[in-house]
Design an enzyme around this catalytic site. Structure first.
Site, PDB file in Angstrom:
ATOM      1  N   PRO A  38      38.218  28.636  37.228  1.00 47.51           N
ATOM      2  CA  PRO A  38      38.435  29.780  36.693  1.00 47.51           C
ATOM      3  C   PRO A  38      38.754  30.691  38.032  1.00 47.51           C
ATOM      4  CG  PRO A  38      35.728  29.587  36.627  1.00 47.51           C
ATOM      5  CD  PRO A  38      36.510  28.556  36.647  1.00 47.51           C
ATOM      6  N   ASP A  39      39.433  32.277  38.186  1.00 45.55           N
ATOM      7  CA  ASP A  39      39.588  32.592  39.209  1.00 45.55           C
ATOM      8  C   ASP A  39      38.652  33.595  38.368  1.00 45.55           C
ATOM      9  OD1 ASP A  39      41.061  34.476  37.244  1.00 45.55           O
ATOM     10  OD2 ASP A  39      42.470  34.854  38.453  1.00 45.55           O
ATOM     11  N   PHE A  40      38.346  35.287  39.140  1.00 46.49           N
ATOM     12  CA  PHE A  40      37.462  36.538  39.169  1.00 46.49           C
ATOM     13  C   PHE A  40      38.027  37.365  37.839  1.00 46.49           C
ATOM     14  CE2 PHE A  40      35.804  34.247  42.857  1.00 46.49           C
ATOM     15  CZ  PHE A  40      34.571  34.291  42.235  1.00 46.49           C
ATOM     16  N   ARG A  41      39.321  37.693  38.267  1.00 48.73           N
ATOM     17  CA  ARG A  41      39.789  38.962  37.568  1.00 48.73           C
ATOM     18  C   ARG A  41      40.885  38.974  36.631  1.00 48.73           C
ATOM     19  NH1 ARG A  41      38.035  39.931  42.752  1.00 48.73           N
ATOM     20  NH2 ARG A  41      36.382  41.539  42.541  1.00 48.73           N
ATOM     21  N   ASN A 114      36.971  31.732  48.863  1.00 49.93           N
ATOM     22  CA  ASN A 114      36.376  30.610  47.516  1.00 49.93           C
ATOM     23  C   ASN A 114      35.100  30.566  48.311  1.00 49.93           C
ATOM     24  OD1 ASN A 114      39.043  31.655  46.345  1.00 49.93           O
ATOM     25  ND2 ASN A 114      39.349  29.878  46.827  1.00 49.93           N
ATOM     26  N   ASP A 116      33.772  27.076  46.185  1.00 53.86           N
ATOM     27  CA  ASP A 116      34.024  26.133  45.563  1.00 53.86           C
ATOM     28  C   ASP A 116      34.115  24.675  46.375  1.00 53.86           C
ATOM     29  OD1 ASP A 116      37.042  25.603  46.722  1.00 53.86           O
ATOM     30  OD2 ASP A 116      37.554  26.746  44.219  1.00 53.86           O
ATOM     31  N   HIS A 131      32.914  33.537  52.136  1.00 54.48           N
ATOM     32  CA  HIS A 131      32.269  34.317  51.374  1.00 54.48           C
ATOM     33  C   HIS A 131      30.673  32.136  51.047  1.00 54.48           C
ATOM     34  CE1 HIS A 131      34.516  37.136  49.392  1.00 54.48           C
ATOM     35  NE2 HIS A 131      34.365  37.458  50.037  1.00 54.48           N
ATOM     36  N   CYS A 139      15.505  31.191  49.914  1.00 51.13           N
ATOM     37  CA  CYS A 139      14.493  31.970  49.953  1.00 51.13           C
ATOM     38  C   CYS A 139      15.594  34.001  49.873  1.00 51.13           C
ATOM     39  CB  CYS A 139      12.931  31.382  49.826  1.00 51.13           C
ATOM     40  SG  CYS A 139      12.427  32.714  49.075  1.00 51.13           S
ATOM     41  N   CYS A 142      10.769  35.131  51.187  1.00 50.37           N
ATOM     42  CA  CYS A 142      10.952  34.440  52.768  1.00 50.37           C
ATOM     43  C   CYS A 142      12.150  34.137  53.651  1.00 50.37           C
ATOM     44  CB  CYS A 142       9.082  33.904  52.592  1.00 50.37           C
ATOM     45  SG  CYS A 142      10.091  31.991  51.968  1.00 50.37           S
ATOM     46  N   ASN A 229      51.496  34.880  45.094  1.00 49.01           N
ATOM     47  CA  ASN A 229      50.238  34.396  44.363  1.00 49.01           C
ATOM     48  C   ASN A 229      50.926  35.087  42.380  1.00 49.01           C
ATOM     49  OD1 ASN A 229      47.654  35.577  43.747  1.00 49.01           O
ATOM     50  ND2 ASN A 229      48.436  37.457  43.341  1.00 49.01           N
ATOM     51  N   ARG A 230      50.753  35.023  41.630  1.00 46.59           N
ATOM     52  CA  ARG A 230      51.239  35.222  40.344  1.00 46.59           C
ATOM     53  C   ARG A 230      51.008  36.326  40.352  1.00 46.59           C
ATOM     54  NH1 ARG A 230      47.094  32.346  36.207  1.00 46.59           N
ATOM     55  NH2 ARG A 230      47.719  30.615  36.819  1.00 46.59           N
TER      56      ARG A 230
HETATM   57  P1  OAD Z   1      40.658  37.532  41.715  1.00 47.24           P
HETATM   58  O1  OAD Z   1      39.890  36.645  40.731  1.00 47.24           O
HETATM   59  O2  OAD Z   1      39.995  38.596  42.520  1.00 47.24           O
HETATM   60  O3  OAD Z   1      42.236  37.685  42.587  1.00 47.24           O
HETATM   61  C1  OAD Z   1      42.969  36.133  41.745  1.00 47.24           C
HETATM   62  C2  OAD Z   1      44.290  36.862  42.331  1.00 47.24           C
HETATM   63  O4  OAD Z   1      44.948  34.568  42.315  1.00 47.24           O
HETATM   64  C3  OAD Z   1      44.569  37.270  40.859  1.00 47.24           C
HETATM   65  O5  OAD Z   1      45.529  38.226  41.471  1.00 47.24           O
HETATM   66  C4  OAD Z   1      45.449  36.885  40.337  1.00 47.24           C
HETATM   67  O6  OAD Z   1      46.637  36.353  39.099  1.00 47.24           O
HETATM   68  C5  OAD Z   1      46.513  35.465  41.014  1.00 47.24           C
HETATM   69  N1  OAD Z   1      45.933  34.051  40.681  1.00 47.24           N
HETATM   70  C6  OAD Z   1      45.738  33.175  39.710  1.00 47.24           C
HETATM   71  N2  OAD Z   1      46.022  32.090  39.117  1.00 47.24           N
HETATM   72  C7  OAD Z   1      47.272  32.163  40.455  1.00 47.24           C
HETATM   73  C8  OAD Z   1      48.026  30.638  40.380  1.00 47.24           C
HETATM   74  N3  OAD Z   1      47.328  29.512  39.912  1.00 47.24           N
HETATM   75  N4  OAD Z   1      48.310  30.981  41.337  1.00 47.24           N
HETATM   76  C9  OAD Z   1      48.864  31.940  41.959  1.00 47.24           C
HETATM   77  N5  OAD Z   1      47.683  33.115  41.840  1.00 47.24           N
HETATM   78  C10 OAD Z   1      46.961  33.314  40.983  1.00 47.24           C
HETATM   79  O7  OAD Z   1      39.796  36.614  43.406  1.00 47.24           O
HETATM   80  P2  OAD Z   1      39.738  36.534  44.539  1.00 47.24           P
HETATM   81  O8  OAD Z   1      40.694  37.780  45.246  1.00 47.24           O
HETATM   82  O9  OAD Z   1      39.646  35.446  45.035  1.00 47.24           O
HETATM   83  O10 OAD Z   1      32.713  37.417  45.713  1.00 47.24           O
HETATM   84  O11 OAD Z   1      38.069  37.514  44.843  1.00 47.24           O
HETATM   85  C11 OAD Z   1      37.807  37.995  45.699  1.00 47.24           C
HETATM   86  C12 OAD Z   1      36.197  37.535  45.334  1.00 47.24           C
HETATM   87  O12 OAD Z   1      35.824  38.715  44.510  1.00 47.24           O
HETATM   88  C13 OAD Z   1      35.359  36.159  45.288  1.00 47.24           C
HETATM   89  O13 OAD Z   1      35.639  36.019  46.629  1.00 47.24           O
HETATM   90  C14 OAD Z   1      34.195  36.320  44.490  1.00 47.24           C
HETATM   91  C15 OAD Z   1      34.244  38.330  43.855  1.00 47.24           C
HETATM   92  O14 OAD Z   1      33.843  38.637  43.971  1.00 47.24           O
HETATM   93  C16 OAD Z   1      32.050  36.040  46.046  1.00 47.24           C
HETATM   94  O15 OAD Z   1      31.647  35.400  45.536  1.00 47.24           O
HETATM   95  C17 OAD Z   1      31.148  37.019  46.813  1.00 47.24           C
END
Ligand code: OAD
Length: 271
Positions: A38-41, A114, A116, A131, A139, A142, A229-230
């Site tokens: 899954p993505d984040f946002r 990413n 992953d 990242h 740890c 320490c 991007n989407r």
């Molecule tokens: P986000 O979840 O913020 O953004 C993902 C983007 O990809 C969004 O604009 C979605 O619409 C788009 N998207 C999702 N599925 C898609 C698909 N199949 N094809 C095209 N676009 C798609 O993820 P990141 O931008 O990677 O930090 O987030 C950045 C950082 O925020 C991550 O590395 C993470 C998080 O906090 C850490 O883990 C430290």
């Protein structure tokens, strides 16, 4: 940046990609969504799940907050098993597309946000995991590396917190948390890469997290920028030269077909 977008068609994107010699590909969680990570946002992303399961949490990003982790590492470990892809997870077409650019000698660097590890599974060596990754466990007390990977893996699987055998503080995978520094390789390479690049492709990221999102502003203005991007992204009125909106696998598959990067059988070369 920026004036008006300089290109408007898929054909223009194909010409740019075909002719480029030093491509920076900036990727985010969106390129792994079709692989099952899954993505984040997004509305079905990880942060929404955190909101559902921990409604009293101020901000779901506390999942990756260093100070929060030091106080209560159990939040992170109740989710860590969902962040690491399981053994059956395979890279997406978008990963393959980047690997193929590398094979053609065009990939200057894949800056990925990413964690992953699917880039390396796809054979992308010219990658910087900005990242961090799950390769090492450190740890937070320490600073010693925990070499007992199996212990940490078992804790992740069983949603328990692993503790340091020296000082009994919690152990954290070497992924970058808010409040922590980026992978050193980022600082070591970014300036030279930005000066060499002749094309920037941004794929599957909301461009909301610094400093990686600054790449789109810091790259010299003459370098064309393509967004796949989407939805449209970019802050402060930033404008890409070309936006190919949709699922990145669909977009790159169409481009690979039109670029002649596919076997006649219809399968991707190399995957
Ligand atoms: P986000 O979840 O913020 O953004 C993902 C983007 O990809 C969004 O604009 C979605 O619409 C788009 N998207 C999702 N599925 C898609 C698909 N199949 N094809 C095209 N676009 C798609 O993820 P990141 O931008 O990677 O930090 O987030 C950045 C950082 O925020 C991550 O590395 C993470 C998080 O906090 C850490 O883990 C430290």
């Amino acid at each position: 940046r920026r004036r008006l977008p300089r290109y408007s068609t898929l054909g223009a994107a194909l010409n740019l990609i075909r002719d480029a010699r030093h491509v920076i590909v900036l990727t985010g969680a969106g390129i792994s969504v079709s692989a099952g990570v899954p993505d984040f946002r997004s509305s079905n992303g990880l942060y929404e799940t955190v909101r559902d399961e921990y409604p009293n949490l101020e901000d779901p990003q506390q999942l990756f907050d260093l100070e929060y982790f030091k106080q209560d590492p159990s939040l992170f470990y109740s989710f860590a098993h969902r962040i690491i892809p399981d053994r059956r997870t395979r890279p997406s077409l978008a990963h393959w597309f980047i690997a193929h650019m590398q094979r053609r000698g065009q990939l200057l660097r894949n800056y990925t946000q990413n964690i992953d590890g699917l880039e390396r599974q796809a054979g992308i060596q010219r990658v910087i995991q900005c990242h961090g990754n799950f390769d090492r466990n450190i740890c937070v007390g320490c600073g010693q590396e925990c070499l007992d990977d199996e212990y940490v893996a078992a804790c992740i699987e069983n949603r328990r917190v692993p503790f340091c055998s020296h000082c009994n503080n919690p152990i954290k995978p070497d992924i970058v948390f808010f409040g922590g520094g980026l992978n050193q390789q980022f600082d070591d390479n970014i300036d030279l890469d930005l000066s060499k690049a002749d094309l920037l492709i941004v794929m599957g990221t909301s461009l909301q997290v610094q400093p990686v999102c600054n790449i789109v502003r810091e790259i010299p203005a003459h370098v064309p920028q393509i967004l796949i991007n989407r939805e449209s992204v970019g802050q402060d009125g930033h404008q890409f030269d070309l936006q190919l909106l949709g699922d990145c696998d669909t977009v790159v598959l169409q481009m690979a077909q039109m670029l002649g990067w596919m076997h006649t059988s219809g399968e991707c070369a190399g995957l």
